[in-house]
Every structure is written in C-alpha cells, then in structure tokens.
Scaffold this motif. Sequence first.
Motif, short mmCIF file in Angstrom:
data_model
loop_
_atom_site.label_atom_id
_atom_site.label_comp_id
_atom_site.label_asym_id
_atom_site.label_seq_id
_atom_site.Cartn_x
_atom_site.Cartn_y
_atom_site.Cartn_z
N ALA A 1 7.04 63.21 -6.93
CA ALA A 1 7.83 63.46 -6.09
C ALA A 1 8.99 62.24 -5.96
N THR A 2 8.43 61.10 -5.69
CA THR A 2 8.95 59.83 -5.44
C THR A 2 9.94 59.48 -6.52
N ALA A 3 9.10 59.76 -7.87
CA ALA A 3 10.22 59.78 -9.20
C ALA A 3 11.43 60.48 -9.14
N MET A 4 11.25 61.85 -8.52
CA MET A 4 12.45 62.73 -8.60
C MET A 4 13.23 62.15 -7.42
N ALA A 5 12.82 61.73 -6.39
CA ALA A 5 13.62 61.50 -5.24
C ALA A 5 14.52 60.27 -5.81
N LEU A 6 14.12 59.44 -6.54
CA LEU A 6 14.65 57.96 -7.02
C LEU A 6 15.37 58.04 -8.14
N ALA A 7 15.48 59.24 -8.73
CA ALA A 7 16.02 59.64 -10.29
C ALA A 7 17.56 59.15 -10.31
N ASP A 8 18.14 59.19 -9.12
CA ASP A 8 19.49 58.78 -9.32
C ASP A 8 19.72 57.24 -8.62
N ARG A 9 18.83 56.61 -8.58
CA ARG A 9 18.60 55.26 -8.18
C ARG A 9 19.04 55.08 -6.46
N ARG A 10 18.80 56.09 -5.90
CA ARG A 10 19.10 56.00 -4.38
C ARG A 10 18.40 57.34 -3.92
N ALA A 11 17.92 57.07 -2.56
CA ALA A 11 17.25 58.24 -1.91
C ALA A 11 17.95 58.50 -0.50
N SER A 12 18.41 59.62 -0.33
CA SER A 12 18.89 60.23 0.83
C SER A 12 18.10 60.08 2.00
N ARG A 13 18.70 60.18 3.29
CA ARG A 13 17.54 60.40 4.37
C ARG A 13 16.52 61.52 4.29
N THR A 14 17.42 62.60 3.77
CA THR A 14 16.66 63.93 3.47
C THR A 14 15.47 63.69 2.68
N GLU A 15 15.68 63.15 1.57
CA GLU A 15 14.71 62.86 0.39
C GLU A 15 13.47 61.97 1.15
N LEU A 16 13.99 60.87 1.70
CA LEU A 16 13.13 60.08 2.32
C LEU A 16 12.19 60.81 3.34
N GLY A 17 12.71 61.54 4.29
CA GLY A 17 12.12 62.30 5.31
C GLY A 17 11.14 63.23 4.60
N LEU A 18 11.48 64.00 3.53
CA LEU A 18 10.53 64.64 2.83
C LEU A 18 9.39 63.96 2.21
N LEU A 19 9.66 62.77 1.47
CA LEU A 19 8.74 62.00 1.16
C LEU A 19 7.62 61.57 2.17
N LYS A 20 8.14 61.28 3.41
CA LYS A 20 7.18 60.82 4.62
C LYS A 20 6.50 62.17 4.84
N SER A 21 6.94 63.39 5.02
CA SER A 21 6.21 64.51 5.25
C SER A 21 5.26 64.67 4.11
N LEU A 22 5.49 64.64 3.03
CA LEU A 22 4.73 64.76 2.03
C LEU A 22 3.57 63.76 1.92
N GLN A 23 3.89 62.58 2.36
CA GLN A 23 2.70 61.43 2.37
C GLN A 23 1.61 61.62 3.40
N GLU A 24 2.19 62.16 4.35
CA GLU A 24 1.36 62.63 5.82
C GLU A 24 0.53 63.67 5.48
#
Length: 185
Positions: free
Chosen positions: A137-160
């Motif tokens: 999921a992290t690789a997908m979020a960073l596929a375009d070399r940047r992650a939006s706040r929405t993508e980072l928020g999703l990753l945080k939820s996924l992490q938890e």
Amino acid sequence: RLTPARSTVVDSANRKCCRHICKNKVSFSFIVSLGELTTMPRDVIERVRHDRNTALIDAMILAASADGTMGQSERSMLISRVIERPEFEDIDIKHIHELAESSARRLAHHHKLDDILASLKQRLPNHRSRLLAFGLATAMALADRRASRTELGLLKSLQETLEVTEDEVTRIFEICHGCRMCFKY
C-alpha cells in the motif's frame, strides 16, 4: 509451518509433538489437543492463499485510489508488484486488470473505511502478511513520488489496524522511497 484447519488449544506436550512433525517435514498438519494428527485439505489452503492475495490487492487498490484517482504510475506499480512478488506467482498477467476491477468493486461494496480495514486484517493471517500489505500500500501511495494528505491518512489508519510499528513504517518508507531519509506522517 503447520497451520490448523480449525481453532485448537494446543498444550505444551503437543507443541513438542508439532515441532517434531515440522522437523520431519510433514506438511499441512497439526496436532489437536487430544493428540491426533489431522491433515488440512488442499482446498482450505488454496482458499486461505486466495483470501490473502485478494487482501493484498485490495490494500494496493485502496492506497492507489485514496486521493480519488488511480494514475498511470499507480497502475504500473500495481502490475510491477504483482509480477515481482512470489505470493502472486499463480496469477496470470493477463488477469491483473480483472483482479483490480474485482478489488475496486469489493471495496466499493463497503460503506465505511473501518469495515474495509477490518476485512483486510481478517484476511491477512499473520503479521508478515499484514506487513507486506502495508508495504504494498505504501509503494502504491508513493508511486507518483509524492503522497497526499489523504493517502498518508489512509496509511496511518492501515498502520493502526494492521498493528505495524513506527520502526517498521520508517523502514518501509525508506525502502519505498529508495533513500535513507526518514519520513514521519
């Protein structure tokens, strides 16, 4: 590794027996508390593998579409990850598009993010699989070399939800970004 076909409480005497069976390479078996040997049916093994793989693809699609779109870089990343990961070795490249569409439909069926995350956790049988899902999921979020706040928020939820530690997150971000910098979100 031995995997039970059903939940069983195994006492310490039977654990020794399980280790002995592992060393002798008896596959897909376990000892129930009464001490009898039971074999896990192949269809159960295949279903567990299928559930894990669909959860991994769901995690990638979820991260890729978190900002509302799934761009070309994310599509390319999805294909690359499915091709390179041994977990997907039985998937024909021609069917990746169908798998992504099926995943998108499955994710759209849930109305709450919490339901999606709970479903992912349930289908990922162990910490290794959950860590892999978070990494993909992290690789997908960073596929375009940047992650939006929405993508980072999703990753945080996924992490938890998947119980990924901060140290594991940092290491995954380092690997995905391809540098030694630490990213905090």
